[in-house]
Scaffold this active site. Structure first.
Site, mmCIF file in Angstrom:
data_model
loop_
_atom_site.group_PDB
_atom_site.id
_atom_site.type_symbol
_atom_site.label_atom_id
_atom_site.label_comp_id
_atom_site.label_asym_id
_atom_site.label_seq_id
_atom_site.Cartn_x
_atom_site.Cartn_y
_atom_site.Cartn_z
ATOM 1 N N GLU A 22 0.892 -1.132 0.045
ATOM 2 C CA GLU A 22 0.103 -0.149 -0.106
ATOM 3 C C GLU A 22 0.833 1.368 -0.185
ATOM 4 O OE1 GLU A 22 -3.320 0.978 -0.190
ATOM 5 O OE2 GLU A 22 -2.214 2.948 0.105
ATOM 6 N N CYS A 32 -15.959 6.496 2.194
ATOM 7 C CA CYS A 32 -17.464 6.879 2.421
ATOM 8 C C CYS A 32 -17.657 7.556 3.625
ATOM 9 C CB CYS A 32 -18.347 5.355 2.243
ATOM 10 S SG CYS A 32 -17.877 4.250 1.392
HETATM 11 C C1 LIG Z 1 -15.525 10.953 -0.551
HETATM 12 C C2 LIG Z 1 -15.996 9.665 -0.850
HETATM 13 C C3 LIG Z 1 -17.332 8.741 -0.467
HETATM 14 C C4 LIG Z 1 -17.836 7.710 -0.825
HETATM 15 N N1 LIG Z 1 -18.875 7.132 -0.414
HETATM 16 C C5 LIG Z 1 -19.297 6.102 -0.770
HETATM 17 C C6 LIG Z 1 -20.638 5.547 -0.288
HETATM 18 O O1 LIG Z 1 -21.209 6.213 0.267
HETATM 19 N N2 LIG Z 1 -20.841 4.227 -0.800
HETATM 20 C C7 LIG Z 1 -20.017 3.408 -1.476
HETATM 21 O O2 LIG Z 1 -20.489 2.227 -1.862
HETATM 22 N N3 LIG Z 1 -18.845 3.786 -2.038
HETATM 23 C C8 LIG Z 1 -18.450 5.174 -1.577
HETATM 24 N N4 LIG Z 1 -17.248 5.562 -1.916
HETATM 25 C C9 LIG Z 1 -16.723 4.877 -2.847
HETATM 26 C C10 LIG Z 1 -15.486 3.898 -2.122
HETATM 27 O O3 LIG Z 1 -14.611 4.431 -1.205
HETATM 28 C C11 LIG Z 1 -14.548 3.045 -3.042
HETATM 29 O O4 LIG Z 1 -15.618 2.343 -4.188
HETATM 30 C C12 LIG Z 1 -13.782 1.868 -2.416
HETATM 31 O O5 LIG Z 1 -12.812 2.372 -1.457
HETATM 32 C C13 LIG Z 1 -13.037 1.220 -3.369
HETATM 33 O O6 LIG Z 1 -12.265 0.317 -2.900
HETATM 34 P P1 LIG Z 1 -10.837 -0.044 -3.594
HETATM 35 O O7 LIG Z 1 -10.402 -1.058 -2.407
HETATM 36 O O8 LIG Z 1 -11.192 -0.616 -4.921
HETATM 37 O O9 LIG Z 1 -10.050 1.030 -3.656
HETATM 38 P P2 LIG Z 1 -9.312 2.087 -2.636
HETATM 39 O O10 LIG Z 1 -10.040 2.158 -1.378
HETATM 40 O O11 LIG Z 1 -9.056 3.423 -3.457
HETATM 41 O O12 LIG Z 1 -8.067 1.224 -2.409
HETATM 42 C C14 LIG Z 1 -7.035 1.213 -3.614
HETATM 43 C C15 LIG Z 1 -5.652 1.394 -2.569
HETATM 44 O O13 LIG Z 1 -4.613 1.276 -3.390
HETATM 45 C C16 LIG Z 1 -3.469 1.943 -3.349
HETATM 46 N N5 LIG Z 1 -2.697 1.795 -4.643
HETATM 47 C C17 LIG Z 1 -2.875 2.000 -5.924
HETATM 48 N N6 LIG Z 1 -1.939 1.836 -6.786
HETATM 49 C C18 LIG Z 1 -1.073 1.295 -6.078
HETATM 50 C C19 LIG Z 1 0.298 1.020 -6.226
HETATM 51 N N7 LIG Z 1 0.656 1.083 -7.452
HETATM 52 N N8 LIG Z 1 1.011 0.597 -5.207
HETATM 53 C C20 LIG Z 1 0.620 0.521 -4.046
HETATM 54 N N9 LIG Z 1 -0.742 0.897 -3.636
HETATM 55 C C21 LIG Z 1 -1.573 1.300 -4.603
HETATM 56 C C22 LIG Z 1 -4.182 3.265 -3.037
HETATM 57 O O14 LIG Z 1 -3.150 4.158 -2.257
HETATM 58 C C23 LIG Z 1 -5.474 2.733 -2.463
HETATM 59 O O15 LIG Z 1 -5.046 2.898 -1.038
HETATM 60 C C24 LIG Z 1 -16.722 6.815 -1.688
HETATM 61 C C25 LIG Z 1 -15.577 7.688 -1.990
HETATM 62 C C26 LIG Z 1 -15.149 8.652 -1.669
HETATM 63 C C27 LIG Z 1 -13.942 9.173 -1.975
#
Ligand SMILES: Cc1cc2nc3c(=O)[nH]c(=O)nc-3n(C[C@H](O)[C@H](O)[C@H](O)COP(=O)(O)OP(=O)(O)OC[C@H]3O[C@@H](n4cnc5c(N)ncnc54)[C@H](O)[C@@H]3O)c2cc1C
Length: 444
Positions: A22, A32
């Site tokens: 990470e 969220c």
């Molecule tokens: C303000 C806000 C409000 C939201 N509200 C809602 C809601 O109410 N309901 C809902 O369902 N969803 C909501 N979401 C969306 C939800 O947060 C995301 O869909 C979810 O976090 C996606 O999870 P993920 O693990 O795919 O990605 P992320 O949580 O973005 O995690 C991906 C991680 O990968 C890391 N990363 C990327 N590339 C690399 C690399 N090359 N090397 C190492 N690390 C890397 C990043 O740093 C990040 O920490 C919201 C998002 C935001 C920003």
């Protein structure tokens, strides 16, 4: 981390070694929750962290924070990682790889976009930086760029902190995940809350003062003074590594997987969350929908499969709920333009009803719009805008969509009724009746 945790539940450390990279400072946090932390409903940042790095490590997950993966060598079965602090690089081999790189917020490519006082809200660090700005500045005017759900939730957060809020939006109405007639209701309600809504407006420049800090947001026609600017203009799948590694991407730039969340054509690579495209069960098309509710389910499926179990993620119907102050906004399935794009003929029905029996105290009005396919009568989509009790009603429609129900079948759903919870005919059922009637009459 959902995938890692699930895999660890199924296989002990002697059977499966798990390494997680990470690049940021935190894992397993609720993005969220950021609008509610900024707005003051949640007071402690740590409440947004579901599981700390130490907790993951205590479960034998070798979690490497502040470590960025720079390259995936698919043929060699290894990844190149870089320690963000020291710059040191090294290769780590894998038998199985999970890609969960999330989505990248769109930053406007224009002067001033990186000026102090301009904030994104993707990470806890972003949230903290915004809170610091709000606490430090003596300003009172905020501009939110973008009126999707993050934009409207941030407008609420800023109102709660006592700011005068202007939302500048490219679309004709806020919440482009709704049809414009339903977005109009959100627009009117936001103005009723004292938020200035500027639609059909493209931001061209972010203007700075002599101190270099943001002072206004400019569109072609006007300037909106701002002590702080929050950007909420959408995200794109973060697939830089996957693209460079030659992994298959779809039309929306997300990784393509099979139902077991395995990257197509790659036996030992899985992907999930905001970096993948998902199958829309209603239209039959691949879409990119960045939602935590999907990401968590993907993680569970991937963790099970990576630990030699078997699980699948069938797809989504596109359900989402959000709110701005006391206004609840929900949608599932297809909008009119999605139905047209999919080549479907449909009827629509829009009704107004109440959240409780009309005579019961504090009943509030809500509007429900329903789409049904001509000829088959199949439910295609529902949008709801209203006050308390409106938003989560969309789940009735999400279940009906998943089950492939017709609006006629929905009219006799055995939903709970008592005066404090709904009128005797629930608003969703009233909309279904109206849609069934429109189908029979051959009108829309
Ligand atoms: C303000 C806000 C409000 C939201 N509200 C809602 C809601 O109410 N309901 C809902 O369902 N969803 C909501 N979401 C969306 C939800 O947060 C995301 O869909 C979810 O976090 C996606 O999870 P993920 O693990 O795919 O990605 P992320 O949580 O973005 O995690 C991906 C991680 O990968 C890391 N990363 C990327 N590339 C690399 C690399 N090359 N090397 C190492 N690390 C890397 C990043 O740093 C990040 O920490 C919201 C998002 C935001 C920003």
């Amino acid at each position: 981390m959902s995938a890692a945790s699930q895999a660890r539940r199924l296989k002990g450390a002697d059977e499966l070694e798990i390494v997680a990279f990470e690049r940021g400072h935190f894992t397993s946090f609720s993005a969220c929750g950021i609008p509610y932390w900024v707005g003051g409903d949640v007071t402690d940042r740590d409440e947004l962290i579901a599981r700390t790095a130490e907790e993951h490590r205590a479960r034998d997950i070798d979690l490497r924070l502040r470590t960025e993966v720079m390259e995936i060598d698919v043929a060699g079965g290894r990844v190149r990682a870089r320690d963000v602090e020291s710059g040191d690089e090294y290769w780590t081999p894998y038998d199985k790889l999970v890609i969960a790189t999330g989505a990248r917020p769109i930053r406007p490519d224009m002067p001033g976009a990186d000026a102090p006082g301009v904030h994104g809200v993707q990470t806890l660090d972003d949230g903290q930086a915004l809170i610091d700005t709000l606490t430090r500045t003596r300003g009172r005017r905020a501009v939110v760029v973008g009126a999707g759900y993050i934009g409207v939730e941030m407008a609420e957060a800023l109102i709660n902190r006592g700011y005068e809020v202007t939302v500048v939006n490219r679309g004709s109405e806020p919440m482009s995940t709704l049809d414009a007639d339903m977005g109009r209701l959100v627009h009117e309600a936001m103005e009723g809350l004292g938020i200035t809504m500027v639609n059909d407006a493209e931001v061209t420049k972010i203007l700075t003062g002599e101190d270099g800090r943001v002072r206004a947001v400019a569109t072609e026609d006007a300037e909106y003074p701002a002590d702080v600017v929050v950007l909420g203009i959408g995200v794109r799948p973060e697939t830089t590594l996957a693209r460079a590694a030659g992994l298959p991407l779809g039309d929306h730039g997300g990784l393509l997987t099979d139902l077991a969340m395995r990257v197509r054509g790659h036996e030992n690579i899985w992907a999930g969350g905001d970096c993948v495209e998902v199958l829309d069960l209603v239209s039959g098309r691949e879409r990119h929908i960045a939602l935590g509710t999907h990401a968590n389910k993907h993680g569970q499926v991937i963790g099970t499969n990576a630990a030699d179990g078997y699980a699948t993620f069938p797809g989504v119907v596109g359900t989402a709920v959000s709110k701005v102050c006391d206004l609840e906004i929900a949608r599932t399935g297809l909008r009119e333009k999605d139905a047209r794009r999919a080549g479907l003929q449909y009827v629509t029905a829009t009704i107004e009803s109440t959240s409780r029996a009309g005579y019961y105290p504090n009943a509030s009005t809500m509007t429900v719009k329903m789409l049904a396919e001509r000829r088959t009568g199949r439910l295609l989509g529902v949008q709801i805008v209203g006050r308390e009790g409106a938003g989560k009603r969309v789940d009735i429609a999400a279940v009906a969509l998943t089950a492939g129900m017709t609006v006629e079948q929905m009219t006799s759903l055995d939903l709970g009724y008592a005066p404090p919870f709904s009128p005797v005919w629930d608003p969703v059922l009233v909309a279904a009746r109206r849609a069934a009637k429109a189908l029979n009459a051959g009108t829309s």
